[in-house]
Write a protein that holds these residues in place. Structure first.
Motif, PDB file in Angstrom:
ATOM      1  N   GLN A 477       0.872  -1.057  -0.107  1.00 55.85           N
ATOM      2  CA  GLN A 477       0.065   0.030  -0.088  1.00 55.85           C
ATOM      3  C   GLN A 477       0.924   1.273   0.032  1.00 55.85           C
ATOM      4  O   GLN A 477       1.643   1.321   0.753  1.00 55.85           O
ATOM      5  CB  GLN A 477      -0.848   0.057   1.223  1.00 55.85           C
ATOM      6  N   TYR A 479       0.487   5.448   0.009  1.00 54.47           N
ATOM      7  CA  TYR A 479      -0.702   6.624   0.426  1.00 54.47           C
ATOM      8  C   TYR A 479      -0.060   7.845   0.668  1.00 54.47           C
ATOM      9  O   TYR A 479       1.181   8.097   0.864  1.00 54.47           O
ATOM     10  CB  TYR A 479      -1.506   6.358   1.442  1.00 54.47           C
ATOM     11  N   SER A 497      -4.747   6.561  -1.691  1.00 55.21           N
ATOM     12  CA  SER A 497      -4.088   5.344  -1.475  1.00 55.21           C
ATOM     13  C   SER A 497      -4.433   4.463  -2.525  1.00 55.21           C
ATOM     14  O   SER A 497      -5.290   4.417  -3.292  1.00 55.21           O
ATOM     15  CB  SER A 497      -5.021   4.847  -0.267  1.00 55.21           C
TER      16      SER A 497
END
Length: 796
Positions: A477, A479, A497
């Protein structure tokens, strides 16, 4: 139950009376100290004034070069603190508890002003820490809470999840577990985070793929102020569809060694904290907890299906140079239970056991993390966290063969097994930079390396391997977030994100946006939107389905993320210094939910509250759902000896399977209401207090799938009418709890005694209905009846 209750009362009386004989009279005063930081940059605020309001003579101090303050001679009891500094908005706390047996250590964050002091009106609402989330990027649906709430609220049992059931839009799945339903979403859509680490299910008997269990491994004595988010949350929270628990562990006392002993629902526990030496600010925090039921079993109190569990929590904080801090923590727990069919009451359905089977589940969870935080200057902060976790679940079940008459067991034949192990290695890098009083940006990267070993199947009356997998994959991930304050009244939170699942290459991007407007000194309007996504439980991807040629294949391998649009509008009004009203309306559009390839009622949106994984194959991301509703909260924070919390929710929760029919989800109770109130009475001159907390909760009944009794009799096993899935609503749920507590302050120690009377009216709430092949009838199992839960804690 009567013998169990008498044993606990006797144990508590012994614990209370033993140390009391050596205590000196008059608890006197205590030390209150802590740190004041800039909310955006996390840099120390030098020279901030900390004052105890309403005491004579005046009691106050200023923060030093590290932002630290120290107040001595603070009277035991409840105090009010005001923290102020030039260029910052004032902060007021009305509900600070000072006890004789433990120093009060607090951490505060101040928000920088945009305008000069004489150009802005400071209101209580803006300075009330209780209503301000830790995460500054949260615009709506963010509820901060203190660990004191989980101890204070009747029925909460010191469990953050059970405490959250009092909040608007939240209801419990059932009395025997702490799964929570948020705005009609499956409990499995909840993300648990602890000190910045996305963690597996932190509950004893917590099945992989779920987020709850009967007993929490999280120790309320070790938590700091934390956040609970229920919709349109900031970009840093990924792989979460419905809600987020963002928990924080507190630091141990870095000046004084302190101890704790406790007996309650969660077990018998001992804890300690303190500095490693008088010359260092390094500190530790350690706690061990052991199942009370296991101890009772060891001394002869046998309970059918005795739950056995234990857990351990440790944290240490080590200063590294003038600008760095190293934190290391671990949380670990083991649990097991055995259900023997011969011990089950055959006249009714049972919440856990079945008279026709023996079940032996074992669970264990271990999490460890090391985090280094470095402040480059007064505007830039970076943090690197490395963590590892392992969860295991083992299960064995037998089919019981009885004699044709009576309940004599002829044989117990193994019929199924499961052995699930999941490991995760994670790296989490984040950075925050305060550009100015108006702008703050943050960004982060999270990489999870997942290793799995799954095996489960059936052995009787047929043999079938449902899972047989061993390998690795990864979830990543990235972001970025930005907060901009146009004026003192108007602010913007924006973020993006992106996540990727390496098992099948699924990738998603998720924009987040929130606006907040201070319409007046007492009124705030907020609007937020977010696109949110979540993976399926990892077990789902490896379920094997038999093909036309007789071979088995993993037909769920290509499942992507389930996705959801969140839209939330909020109105917040401060009615008085200690009283505020909040109204939120929301709509959630869910898409790409897993459903069966052929026409069927099934959707993954209806799963996530059980002790067994979902065993469905041939799933595709073509299902939809929608949740919408209105929530109201009227809360009076603790002041002048009392508090109350009134919440109500009206909502709908619907889904569509691959047959295209819109149905109720099993979580669609349509309404939920809670009333919670508490009163504290000061007794004598030593700061002793008596408290009473009352709670009532009601929800609409769950929707269930009816059982076809005639077809079940013919097959000798339950046959459900799936064409009428979730079409029958159970009766409404109602429960009342009462908690009474007494705090005794002695010299250098504090006793706390409480009795939590759960379901004090003994209301029979339906839990489930099940077909019993031996009695050829449908039995009803009820939720928890009246249960008195004693509690005792000693701190010194």
């Amino acid at each position: 139950m009567r013998n169990l209750f008498h044993f606990i009362v006797l144990l508590l009386a012994t614990l209370v009376l033993a140390p009391a004989g050596h205590a000196q009279s008059g608890p006197g005063t205590q030390i209150v100290r802590g740190t004041v930081l800039d909310a955006a940059a996390k840099a120390p605020v030098i020279g901030a004034t900390v004052v105890v309001v309403g005491v004579t003579p005046a009691l106050g101090t200023n923060t030093d070069a590290d932002g630290r303050f120290r107040l001595t001679g603070v009277p035991v009891g409840r105090i009010r603190l005001r923290i102020s500094s030039v260029g910052y908005e004032d902060l007021i706390l009305n509900d600070v508890t000072v006890s004789a047996g433990k120093e009060t250590v607090l951490d505060f964050s101040l928000t920088e002003r945009l305008t000069k002091l004489d150009e802005v009106t400071v209101t209580y609402k803006r300075g009330e820490d209780r209503t301000v989330a830790n995460n500054e990027m949260a615009t709506v649906s963010a509820r901060p809470f203190s660990p004191l709430d989980a101890n204070r609220y009747a029925g909460a049992l010191g469990d953050p999840a059970r405490m959250a059931q009092n909040f608007a839009g939240v209801s419990g799945a059932n009395d025997s577990r702490n799964d929570i339903v948020v705005r009609g979403n499956s409990p499995a859509s909840l993300l648990w985070r602890l000190d910045g680490v996305n963690i597996p299910n932190p509950n004893h008997f917590g099945t992989q793929g779920t987020t709850g269990g009967p007993v929490s491994m999280l120790n309320n004595n070790l938590l700091a102020k934390s956040d609970f988010l229920t919709g349109a949350f900031p970009a840093e929270y990924a792989n979460a569809l419905g809600s987020v628990f963002d928990l924080r562990l507190r630091k141990g006392n870095d000046e004084k060694t302190e101890f704790l002993g406790q007996v309650g629902f969660n077990g018998i526990e001992v804890g300690a904290e303190g500095p490693y030496s008088s010359k260092s600010k390094a500190s530790y925090l350690i706690n061990y907890r052991y199942s009370l039921f296991s101890l009772l079993k060891a001394v002869g109190y046998n309970i059918a299906g005795t739950p056995e569990y234990q857990d351990f929590t440790f944290k240490t904080d080590l200063p590294v140079g003038p600008h760095g801090t190293l934190s290391v923590w671990t949380l670990a727990g083991r649990s097991k239970i055995t259900f023997l069919g011969k011990d089950v009451d055959s006249t009714k359905a049972d919440t856990y056991g079945n008279e026709n089977t023996n079940s032996r589940p074992h669970f264990s969870t271990g999490i460890a993390a090391a985090s280094y935080e470095h402040r480059f200057n007064d505007r830039t902060l970076a943090r690197l966290t490395l963590s590892a976790s392992r969860t295991t679940q083992e299960f064995e079940q037998d089919t019981i063969l009885y004699a044709t008459t009576g309940r004599r067991v002829l044989a117990a034949i193994p019929n199924s097994y499961a052995d699930f192990t999941q490991d995760k290695l994670s790296a989490n890098l984040s950075m925050t930079h305060k550009l100015s009083a108006r702008d703050r940006v943050s960004a982060g990267l999270i990489i999870d390396l997942l290793q799995y070993r799954y095996g489960n199947g059936l052995t009787y009356p047929v043999r079938r391997i449902e899972r047989d997998a061993n390998g690795t994959t990864a979830l990543s991930q990235l972001y970025v977030q930005w907060k901009h304050r146009f004026t003192s009244e108007l602010s913007l939170n924006a973020g993006l994100s992106a996540s990727r699942f390496e098992l099948n290459g699924s990738t998603v991007a998720e924009p987040r946006l929130g606006l907040q407007y201070q319409a007046s000194a007492a009124t705030t309007l907020s609007l937020a939107y977010g696109l949110h996504s979540t993976l399926q439980p990892l077990l789902t991807y490896f379920y094997q389905t038999q093909q036309a040629d007789g071979r088995y294949a993993r037909t769920n391998h290509d499942l992507g993320f389930t996705r959801s649009h969140h839209l939330v509008l909020a109105y917040d009004h401060q009615l008085a210094d200690n009283l505020h009203l909040r109204i939120e309306g929301y709509h959630q559009w869910i898409f790409d939910a897993p459903v069966e390839r052929t026409a069927s009622y099934f959707s993954q949106l209806t799963e996530g509250v059980d002790f067994a994984p979902t065993n469905k194959g041939n799933l595709v991301n073509k299902g939809t759902g929608r949740n919408y509703g209105l929530e109201l909260t009227l809360e009076r924070s603790f002041a002048r000896g009392y508090y109350f919390l009134l919440t109500g929710s009206l909502f709908e929760s619907k889904y569509k399977g691959s047959d295209g029919v819109e149905r109720n989800t099993p979580f669609n109770t349509r309404f939920a209401a809670n009333a919670l109130a508490g009163r504290e009475f000061r007794l004598g001159s030593q700061g002793n207090t008596f408290t009473i907390s009352l709670k009532t909760a009601t929800t609409g009944g769950r929707f269930i799938t009816p059982i076809n009794l005639q077809a079940s009799e013919a097959r000798r096993s339950a046959v459900y009418e799936y064409d009428r899935a979730f079409s029958v609503q159970q009766p409404s749920y109602f429960r009342a709890d009462v908690k009474m507590g007494y705090k005794i302050n002695r010299a250098r120690l504090t006793h706390e005694i409480a009795l939590d009377l759960q379901n004090v009216a003994g209301t029979q709430n339906v839990f489930l209905q099940a077909y019993n092949p031996r009695t050829n009838a449908i039995g009803t199992a009820y939720q928890q009846g009246f249960l008195p839960v004693p509690f005792y804690r000693l701190t010194f």
